[in-house]
Design a protein around this motif. Structure first.
Motif, short mmCIF file in Angstrom:
data_model
loop_
_atom_site.label_atom_id
_atom_site.label_comp_id
_atom_site.label_asym_id
_atom_site.label_seq_id
_atom_site.Cartn_x
_atom_site.Cartn_y
_atom_site.Cartn_z
N GLY A 227 21.44 -79.79 -13.25
CA GLY A 227 20.16 -79.30 -12.74
C GLY A 227 20.28 -78.32 -11.60
N VAL A 228 21.51 -78.01 -11.17
CA VAL A 228 21.75 -77.08 -10.07
C VAL A 228 22.59 -75.91 -10.58
N VAL A 229 22.18 -74.70 -10.24
CA VAL A 229 22.90 -73.51 -10.67
C VAL A 229 24.35 -73.58 -10.19
N ASP A 230 25.30 -73.29 -11.11
CA ASP A 230 26.70 -73.28 -10.74
C ASP A 230 27.43 -72.03 -11.21
N HIS A 231 26.74 -71.12 -11.93
CA HIS A 231 27.35 -69.87 -12.39
C HIS A 231 26.40 -68.70 -12.17
N ALA A 232 26.94 -67.58 -11.76
CA ALA A 232 26.20 -66.33 -11.66
C ALA A 232 26.92 -65.31 -12.53
N VAL A 233 26.15 -64.56 -13.31
CA VAL A 233 26.73 -63.54 -14.18
C VAL A 233 26.00 -62.23 -13.91
N LEU A 234 26.76 -61.21 -13.56
CA LEU A 234 26.20 -59.88 -13.34
C LEU A 234 26.39 -59.06 -14.60
#
Length: 163
Positions: free
Chosen positions: A53-60
């Motif tokens: 339920g918590v963001v763990d990845h960022a993709v640009l």
């Protein structure tokens, strides 16, 4: 899913967003799009790939030629993820050097379910996530200097020590 980002002035804000993208290709929506890099395009994404339920990845630039993936290593900082085929050098707790990642058998339990990360992008792992333990190489010499444990899974270290 919840996510927290710095505001540039030392403070941070937490938001909640509903997933609408399938970032890992398993058919379940696990990410949402936004303009994370400020280029005016909604071609970036934040994702919860471990399902807590918590963001763990960022993709640009999702799906583009310049796609970059980052992961939160548990310390609240975005580290470079190597899940796009790159290999890291890393040292086990016994001092033996290995190459691989991002998923490896760091803790020697026979399962490649531990993650090595390279926060400073030098090709040598400086963090290893193994079960409830996180190992950190603080001085970039390849040896693990400290371990942190989150035995109750609340996101905060409960104990620390020297490996």
């Amino acid at each position: 899913m919840d996510y927290c980002l710095g505001d540039g002035d030392g403070s941070a804000t937490t938001w909640t967003a509903e997933p609408g993208l399938d970032l890992d290709g398993d058919g379940a929506e696990d990410a949402f799009g936004l303009d994370f890099d400020g280029d005016g395009l909604l071609d970036d994404a934040l994702a919860d790939l471990d399902g807590d339920g918590v963001v763990d990845h960022a993709v640009l630039d999702v799906g583009g030629d310049t796609e970059q993936r980052f992961t939160d290593d548990g310390s609240g900082t975005w580290s470079v993820s190597v899940d796009r085929g790159a290999q890291l050098r890393w040292f086990g707790l016994d001092g033996a050097e290995s190459v691989g990642g991002p998923l490896v058998d760091f803790d020697g339990d026979g399962e490649a379910d531990d993650r090595v990360l390279d926060a400073d992008r030098d090709g040598l792992a400086d963090r290893a996530l193994a079960g409830t333990n996180t190992y950190v190489d603080t001085d970039r010499d390849g040896a693990w200097d400290v371990w942190l444990s989150d035995s109750d899974s609340d996101g905060a270290a409960d104990s620390a020590g020297v490996p």
